[in-house]
Write a protein that holds these residues in place. Structure first.
Motif: not given
Length: 576
Positions: A376-381
């Protein structure tokens, strides 16, 4: 199962008296840290929910000394859950003190403002420890006076247990007072006759003993004096290794005797030699959250009123303070952590802001924290790593150290974060968010189940915004039984805010709660009927808040409020 009877009965006649003069402020490592190791991996699984975040371990024995020590402003960032404080009118001189302190009724307003509950430790009406028994007539007179004094405090809403005795396995005078089991039943019946509403907690043994617990519960069941909350202490070095066994053993005893599950409170945890080591407190946080304690309190080995070493005597934060502040910031749900050797941690996930907050530590060398379930946080954090050192309670630490802030690619929903040159005494925080930071710049959604829930209960539901909600907010009789939820909120500026209350009302008619904030006057919130219980809708109200921390109460009953009508359940509030 490991033996539950092997712990040394060294107890504290020799440690509570004179420990300040012993100058034990330095970290005592010894067996508290492992032999040097590296290459370990702590695994965090964001998708595996353990329980709502309620800061189980964020409490203390004699942690608050007065209405201003620590101040409410100092307590609020730690999000304390509960405390054990001494009897009203206490004469107790703990740990070399020259005058009594920390009276439960004197500190009660401070704790209420900080969102914390408290147990009253009744035998701390006596001046010395171990207690000097003065006879049954004297004891029962003292008990009556304590209960009467509490009942006279009609605005004191945060007393959630009478602790009838403390460490009876070595402080109860069997020769003069008779058996403890008989003394427990006699005292229980007296307290219950005076105050049949407030829970009674115990037996509060100094360590967990299978045989003593069987004997106690068998007698308590036979005399109809089973405590509402089961309490024992965990005070031996590295006792966290045994806590899961203790809980399993206790639950098996309940089952064998046909006693319904009681909440478990560990109202003294951590040992004398390890009290000021942040990584040791971290181990305790992990097992207390993982194995089902409702609340737990840091042990009182040293000075009162310092939250048991989270503040120096000059009211400055210590290294351990930052660990508890990181822990206090956990919102949403506690999620699964899998330790590796001595490397352990506690983690939370707040879906409303998309923040994974992990506190960890316990081993040396170059290690790794692997965080899974990050889809749920995307492809990068964005990944931020901080540390707090292994210094003791006399060393002020003005802020944690930021080790790194980086951007990492998410692979198959996971990242592996290297943590190099770890200090086994220190504690660490890992914060993972979307690459541009949290989805809101400040906390706007406050889940009811994360808050101070008084005389109500938390339930799970797929309809609830975080998987949980608070129901059975049913009572409006008096300050002991009133049902309410206190929301501790932190806003960026003083102004009017729209507060959306997510609620359910299955009565078929409009229900009401009282709304008050920061000790102000109550207004009424109306909840139109919803399609059923745990079927949620939203009403909006306006609240005028100050910058920083505010306390918002939604109540079926509360002092200075006539009482709500009908019934309603609470899922969350959202401030905009």
């Amino acid at each position: 199962m490991r033996s539950t009877l092997r712990f040394p009965r060294f107890r504290r006649a020799a440690t509570r008296a004179g420990v300040i003069a012993a100058a034990l402020g330095a970290v005592i490592a010894g067996s508290s840290v492992p032999a040097e190791a590296a290459g370990l991996t702590l695994t965090v699984n964001v998708a595996d929910v353990v329980r709502p975040a309620t800061q189980v371990a964020a409490g203390g024995l004699y942690g608050v000394g007065s209405d201003s020590q620590p101040t409410t402003a100092m307590l609020l960032p730690l999000n304390p859950t509960s405390f054990t404080q001494p009897a009203p009118g206490t004469t107790h001189l703990g740990n070399g003190a020259t005058e009594p302190c920390c009276d439960s009724l004197d500190v009660g307003d401070n704790l209420i403002r900080a969102g914390a509950q408290q147990f009253i430790r009744m035998p701390d009406i006596y001046p010395s420890f171990p207690y000097q028994w003065q006879g049954w007539a004297d004891w029962e007179s003292k008990v009556r006076k304590q209960v009467q004094d509490r009942l006279a405090e009609t605005d004191m809403t945060n007393i959630h247990g009478w602790e009838l005795w403390n460490e009876p396995d070595w402080t109860w005078n069997t020769n003069s007072a008779g058996s403890f089991n008989e003394g427990w039943a006699r005292t229980y019946k007296l307290v219950d006759s005076l105050d049949p509403v407030t829970p009674i907690v115990g037996p509060s043994d100094s360590y967990y003993s299978h045989d003593r617990m069987v004997s106690f519960l068998t007698h308590a069941k036979a005399t109809n004096t089973v405590p509402d909350v089961i309490v024992w202490h965990e005070l031996t070095d590295m006792d966290w290794n045994n806590f899961d066994d203790h809980v399993r053993d206790y639950r098996a005893i309940e089952d064998s005797l046909g006693i319904a599950d009681r909440p478990i409170a560990i109202n003294e945890y951590n040992s004398l030699g390890q009290m000021d080591i942040p990584s040791v407190a971290l181990h305790w946080m992990a097992v207390l959250e993982r194995h089902g304690a409702r609340e737990a309190h840091r042990a009182y080995w040293f000075e009162a009123g310092t939250f048991d070493g989270l503040f120096t005597l000059q009211n400055q934060p210590t290294a351990s303070y930052w660990l508890y502040r990181w822990y206090g910031a956990m919102t949403g749900n506690i999620v699964e952590t899998t330790p590796h050797s001595w490397l352990d941690g506690v983690a939370s996930y707040d879906a409303s802001r998309k923040i994974v907050n992990t506190v960890f530590g316990g081993d040396y060398g170059n290690n790794t924290v692997r965080v899974e379930g990050l889809g749920a946080l995307g492809s990068q954090v964005r990944v931020q790593l901080l540390s707090t050192p292994g210094s003791g309670r006399h060393t002020a630490v003005t802020s944690p150290t930021t080790i790194s802030t980086t951007t990492m690619a998410v692979s198959n929903g996971a990242i592996s974060v290297p943590v190099n040159n770890m200090d086994a005494n220190a504690a660490y925080q890992l914060v993972v968010t979307p690459v541009n930071g949290p989805t809101t710049s400040w906390q706007q959604v406050y889940e009811a189940e994360n808050q101070t829930v008084v005389n109500a209960n938390t339930f799970g539901s797929g309809n609830a915004s975080n998987g949980y909600y608070v129901g059975q907010i049913d009572n409006n009789t008096d300050m002991r039984s009133d049902s309410f939820v206190d929301f501790t909120v932190n806003v960026p500026q003083a102004r009017s805010y729209t507060m959306a209350i997510r609620y359910a009302n299955g009565t078929g008619a409009t229900s009401t709660h009282g709304l008050a904030y920061n000790g102000g006057a109550f207004s009424t919130v109306s909840y139109p009927p919803t399609s059923g219980w745990a079927q949620f809708s939203t009403v909006n109200v306006t609240v005028n808040l100050k910058a920083g921390y505010n306390m918002i109460r939604l109540a079926k009953g509360s002092p200075n409020f006539n009482g709500g009508t009908g019934f309603a359940e609470l899922d969350s509030i959202t401030l905009t």
